[in-house]
Motif scaffolding. Structure first.
Motif, mmCIF file in Angstrom:
data_model
loop_
_atom_site.group_PDB
_atom_site.id
_atom_site.type_symbol
_atom_site.label_atom_id
_atom_site.label_comp_id
_atom_site.label_asym_id
_atom_site.label_seq_id
_atom_site.Cartn_x
_atom_site.Cartn_y
_atom_site.Cartn_z
ATOM 1 N N GLU A 154 112.864 107.530 78.938
ATOM 2 C CA GLU A 154 112.391 106.196 79.237
ATOM 3 C C GLU A 154 112.241 105.336 78.139
ATOM 4 O OE1 GLU A 154 108.772 106.918 80.733
ATOM 5 O OE2 GLU A 154 109.108 107.961 82.946
ATOM 6 N N GLU A 155 111.927 105.762 77.029
ATOM 7 C CA GLU A 155 111.771 104.961 75.752
ATOM 8 C C GLU A 155 113.171 104.350 75.307
ATOM 9 O OE1 GLU A 155 110.179 104.664 71.214
ATOM 10 O OE2 GLU A 155 109.658 106.567 72.509
ATOM 11 N N TYR A 156 114.345 105.312 75.234
ATOM 12 C CA TYR A 156 115.346 105.068 75.146
ATOM 13 C C TYR A 156 116.132 103.963 76.130
ATOM 14 C CZ TYR A 156 120.729 105.738 75.242
ATOM 15 O OH TYR A 156 122.088 105.478 75.220
ATOM 16 N N LEU A 157 115.810 104.072 77.410
ATOM 17 C CA LEU A 157 116.379 103.411 78.410
ATOM 18 C C LEU A 157 115.833 101.866 78.119
ATOM 19 C CD1 LEU A 157 116.506 105.440 81.471
ATOM 20 C CD2 LEU A 157 118.506 104.592 80.134
ATOM 21 N N TRP A 158 114.502 101.793 77.736
ATOM 22 C CA TRP A 158 113.552 100.671 77.429
ATOM 23 C C TRP A 158 114.278 99.793 76.452
ATOM 24 C CZ3 TRP A 158 110.289 99.689 73.156
ATOM 25 C CH2 TRP A 158 109.551 98.423 73.448
ATOM 26 N N LYS A 206 118.647 106.358 67.408
ATOM 27 C CA LYS A 206 117.912 105.877 66.397
ATOM 28 C C LYS A 206 117.856 104.256 66.473
ATOM 29 C CE LYS A 206 117.605 110.112 63.977
ATOM 30 N NZ LYS A 206 117.841 110.687 62.509
ATOM 31 N N ILE A 207 116.821 103.494 66.413
ATOM 32 C CA ILE A 207 117.081 102.308 66.572
ATOM 33 C C ILE A 207 116.781 101.797 64.956
ATOM 34 C CG2 ILE A 207 114.304 101.910 66.641
ATOM 35 C CD1 ILE A 207 117.101 99.920 68.499
ATOM 36 N N SER A 208 117.834 100.706 64.725
ATOM 37 C CA SER A 208 117.805 100.265 63.686
ATOM 38 C C SER A 208 118.007 98.641 63.644
ATOM 39 C CB SER A 208 119.049 100.545 62.727
ATOM 40 O OG SER A 208 120.303 100.246 63.570
ATOM 41 N N THR A 209 117.995 97.639 62.742
ATOM 42 C CA THR A 209 117.979 96.508 62.914
ATOM 43 C C THR A 209 119.306 95.808 62.042
ATOM 44 O OG1 THR A 209 116.780 96.138 60.784
ATOM 45 C CG2 THR A 209 115.401 96.315 62.575
ATOM 46 N N VAL A 210 119.514 94.709 62.499
ATOM 47 C CA VAL A 210 120.863 93.832 61.710
ATOM 48 C C VAL A 210 120.251 93.347 60.584
ATOM 49 C CG1 VAL A 210 122.429 91.980 62.073
ATOM 50 C CG2 VAL A 210 121.705 93.440 64.018
ATOM 51 N N GLY A 211 120.784 93.725 59.421
ATOM 52 C CA GLY A 211 120.425 93.354 58.036
ATOM 53 C C GLY A 211 121.412 92.384 57.334
ATOM 54 N N VAL A 212 121.102 91.960 56.127
ATOM 55 C CA VAL A 212 121.832 91.051 55.602
ATOM 56 C C VAL A 212 123.317 91.386 55.257
ATOM 57 C CG1 VAL A 212 122.095 89.591 53.296
ATOM 58 C CG2 VAL A 212 120.013 89.690 54.356
ATOM 59 N N MET A 213 123.789 92.749 54.795
ATOM 60 C CA MET A 213 124.849 93.193 54.512
ATOM 61 C C MET A 213 125.582 93.366 55.979
ATOM 62 S SD MET A 213 124.227 96.464 52.043
ATOM 63 C CE MET A 213 126.024 96.815 51.983
ATOM 64 N N LEU A 214 125.274 93.811 57.015
ATOM 65 C CA LEU A 214 125.967 93.827 58.185
ATOM 66 C C LEU A 214 126.324 92.234 58.765
ATOM 67 C CD1 LEU A 214 127.221 95.040 60.667
ATOM 68 C CD2 LEU A 214 124.934 95.208 61.724
ATOM 69 N N MET A 215 125.310 91.411 58.669
ATOM 70 C CA MET A 215 125.571 89.923 59.026
ATOM 71 C C MET A 215 126.410 89.309 57.903
ATOM 72 S SD MET A 215 124.748 87.668 61.220
ATOM 73 C CE MET A 215 122.935 88.469 61.956
ATOM 74 N N ASN A 216 126.478 89.519 56.944
ATOM 75 C CA ASN A 216 127.374 89.030 55.842
ATOM 76 C C ASN A 216 128.928 89.380 56.191
ATOM 77 O OD1 ASN A 216 127.986 87.608 53.550
ATOM 78 N ND2 ASN A 216 128.773 89.375 52.689
ATOM 79 N N GLN A 217 129.084 90.696 56.661
ATOM 80 C CA GLN A 217 130.334 91.385 57.066
ATOM 81 C C GLN A 217 130.821 90.434 58.240
ATOM 82 O OE1 GLN A 217 129.902 95.578 57.910
ATOM 83 N NE2 GLN A 217 129.500 95.913 55.508
ATOM 84 N N ILE A 218 129.915 90.333 59.272
ATOM 85 C CA ILE A 218 130.436 89.730 60.392
ATOM 86 C C ILE A 218 130.812 88.097 60.515
ATOM 87 C CG2 ILE A 218 129.665 89.176 62.839
ATOM 88 C CD1 ILE A 218 127.968 91.835 63.149
ATOM 89 N N CYS A 219 130.056 87.538 59.325
ATOM 90 C CA CYS A 219 130.029 86.247 59.009
ATOM 91 C C CYS A 219 131.351 85.726 58.566
ATOM 92 C CB CYS A 219 129.112 85.648 58.292
ATOM 93 S SG CYS A 219 127.371 85.366 59.015
ATOM 94 N N THR A 220 131.816 86.791 57.586
ATOM 95 C CA THR A 220 133.207 86.779 57.110
ATOM 96 C C THR A 220 134.169 86.888 58.056
ATOM 97 O OG1 THR A 220 132.032 87.617 55.072
ATOM 98 C CG2 THR A 220 134.641 87.809 55.395
ATOM 99 N N GLN A 221 134.169 87.958 58.911
ATOM 100 C CA GLN A 221 134.843 88.061 60.056
ATOM 101 C C GLN A 221 135.435 87.084 60.910
ATOM 102 O OE1 GLN A 221 133.980 91.520 62.378
ATOM 103 N NE2 GLN A 221 133.770 93.087 60.645
ATOM 104 N N PHE A 222 134.215 86.335 61.138
ATOM 105 C CA PHE A 222 134.272 84.949 62.173
ATOM 106 C C PHE A 222 134.810 83.733 61.408
ATOM 107 C CE2 PHE A 222 132.193 87.587 65.238
ATOM 108 C CZ PHE A 222 132.363 86.852 66.417
ATOM 109 N N LEU A 223 134.233 83.629 60.186
ATOM 110 C CA LEU A 223 134.262 82.524 59.309
ATOM 111 C C LEU A 223 135.515 82.454 58.337
ATOM 112 C CD1 LEU A 223 130.599 81.512 58.951
ATOM 113 C CD2 LEU A 223 132.304 80.649 60.699
ATOM 114 N N GLY A 224 135.703 83.228 57.710
ATOM 115 C CA GLY A 224 136.863 83.503 56.626
ATOM 116 C C GLY A 224 136.337 82.689 55.411
ATOM 117 N N ASP A 225 137.189 82.034 54.983
ATOM 118 C CA ASP A 225 136.981 81.126 53.941
ATOM 119 C C ASP A 225 136.407 80.104 54.242
ATOM 120 O OD1 ASP A 225 138.023 78.962 51.800
ATOM 121 O OD2 ASP A 225 138.279 80.910 50.575
#
Length: 397
Positions: free
Chosen positions: A61-65, A321-340
């Motif tokens: 139930e907690e997982y589905l929630w 296991k629940i985790s959060t989006v941190g700075v490292m992951l966000m930086n990777q994704i921003c680089t993928q989307f934005l490039g130079d």
């Protein structure tokens, strides 16, 4: 026949009989005890199994929630999802709404031209205003919305507007027929045309005529028409001098790009639907600054956050296991989307701004750059690529 008397047991025999009864009793007691112990063990096993199943159900139930919360957050980052409140666009929303409501109240025609770079909230603001107008108790009026990019033939716009006016034989409609129909209307109609600059992708007179016709209808006496044009170009209507001739001067509104704190509030509002933290504050700040320093296109930051939370969902489904989006992951994704960032700044410019930049680069080895020389090079590049020229001073605004 005389019945035989039961023989009286002697003492020894009585003791033996009692011993037998005692043994039988103890045997039965041991059997009962054993049965009871087995029953108790079974009950205990059943209790453990029940508690185990209950624990598993609770975990499921907690997982589905948690999963539903993550999926709701992903959905909230859709660019088609319009929130109840548009951060950073309150003044523009109020200004546009007041203009339209005043026209409806006084039953007078008018036109408005809304400009701004892509992703600055123009269409989202208009869609929210349209929804609010439908729910409000303003006088009866009809709305028509069209994204001009969807038109295969630019003259098809007459057909689409004719349908809204409930005209017959819409396949053969032209501006004159619509003009005549507007003179006979007795209630308001609001025409919202998004991406209206698509009607003028070139400087041909026929395309200018279409835009001239649409805005010109608002000058017809008693037309009860309000036209709201939405475009990326700063003021496309300046390229149609005939509008001045018929005294049609659209009310101009310009949307500036979002600032970092505005983008941050937009992200946090969309995350409010989640019952627990999905994206860390530092990660939100990073994404907001990246977009504000790049294109200010809020649609891009929504795509970035959507991708980040989708990655979070994949990890959660694999590990539970629940985790959060941190700075490292966000930086990777921003680089993928934005490039130079510098390359993206150039990519986000209009075609004429890019040509002007190329003209300036041709003079990079010179100590001094003369404006007339840049203008000459700009004209040459436009001619080379068969692109109509624009006023250089206008491009630099």
């Amino acid at each position: 026949m005389i019945p035989s008397k039961k023989r009286k047991l002697n003492k020894k025999e009585e003791e033996e009989s009692e011993e037998e009864e005692r043994i039988i009793f103890e045997s039965e007691s041991e059997e009962e005890t054993k049965n009871k112990e087995e029953s108790d063990e079974e009950e205990e096993e059943e209790t453990i199994r029940f508690e185990s199943e209950s624990e598993e159900e609770k975990e499921e139930e907690e997982y589905l929630w948690r999963l539903s919360n993550i999926e709701r957050a992903i959905k909230s980052f859709s660019s088609h999802s319009i929130p109840e409140h548009l951060h950073g666009r309150e003044e523009k929303e109020s200004e546009i709404t007041n203009y339209i409501k005043e026209r409806i109240k006084t039953q007078t025609s008018g036109s408005m031209y809304i400009s701004g770079k892509p992703g600055t909230g123009k269409t989202a603001t208009i869609q929210k205003i349209r929804k609010d107008l439908s729910l409000s108790k303003v006088r009866k009026c009809k709305q028509f919305f069209l994204n001009c990019m969807e038109l295969k033939d630019k003259r098809q716009i007459y057909k689409e507007i004719g349908k809204t006016l409930e005209l017959e034989d819409v396949e053969r409609l032209d501006s004159d027929v619509i003009s005549s129909a507007l003179r006979k209307r007795n209630h308001m109609i609001i025409i919202f045309l998004d991406e209206i600059d698509q009607l003028m992708s070139t400087k041909s007179k026929s395309e200018q005529q279409i835009v001239f016709d649409i805005f010109g209808w608002t000058t017809i006496p008693n037309s009860h028409l309000v036209v709201v044009g939405i475009a990326n170009a700063l003021d496309m209507t300046e390229h149609i001098p005939l509008l001045d001739y018929i005294k049609c001067q659209p009310y101009l509104i310009h949307f500036q790009g979002y600032e970092a704190d505005q983008i941050s509030r937009i992200i946090k509002e969309r995350l409010d639907s989640s019952a627990f933290t999905l994206v860390e504050d530092n990660a939100i700040t990073l994404a907001s600054r990246c977009i504000a320093n790049n294109s200010s296109d809020v649609r891009v930051v929504l795509s970035i956050l959507r991708k980040a939370v989708e990655d979070l969902k994949t990890k959660f489904e694999e590990t539970r296991k629940i985790s959060t989006v941190g700075v490292m992951l966000m930086n990777q994704i921003c680089t993928q989307f934005l490039g130079d960032p510098q390359v993206n700044q150039i990519k986000s410019r209009t075609i004429h701004e890019k040509i002007l930049l190329a003209s300036l680069c041709q003079n990079q080895d010179r100590k001094e750059v003369v404006g007339s020389q840049v203008k000459k090079q700009y004209s040459g590049l436009c001619s080379q690529f068969s692109i109509p020229e624009n006023n250089v001073s206008e491009i630099c605004r």
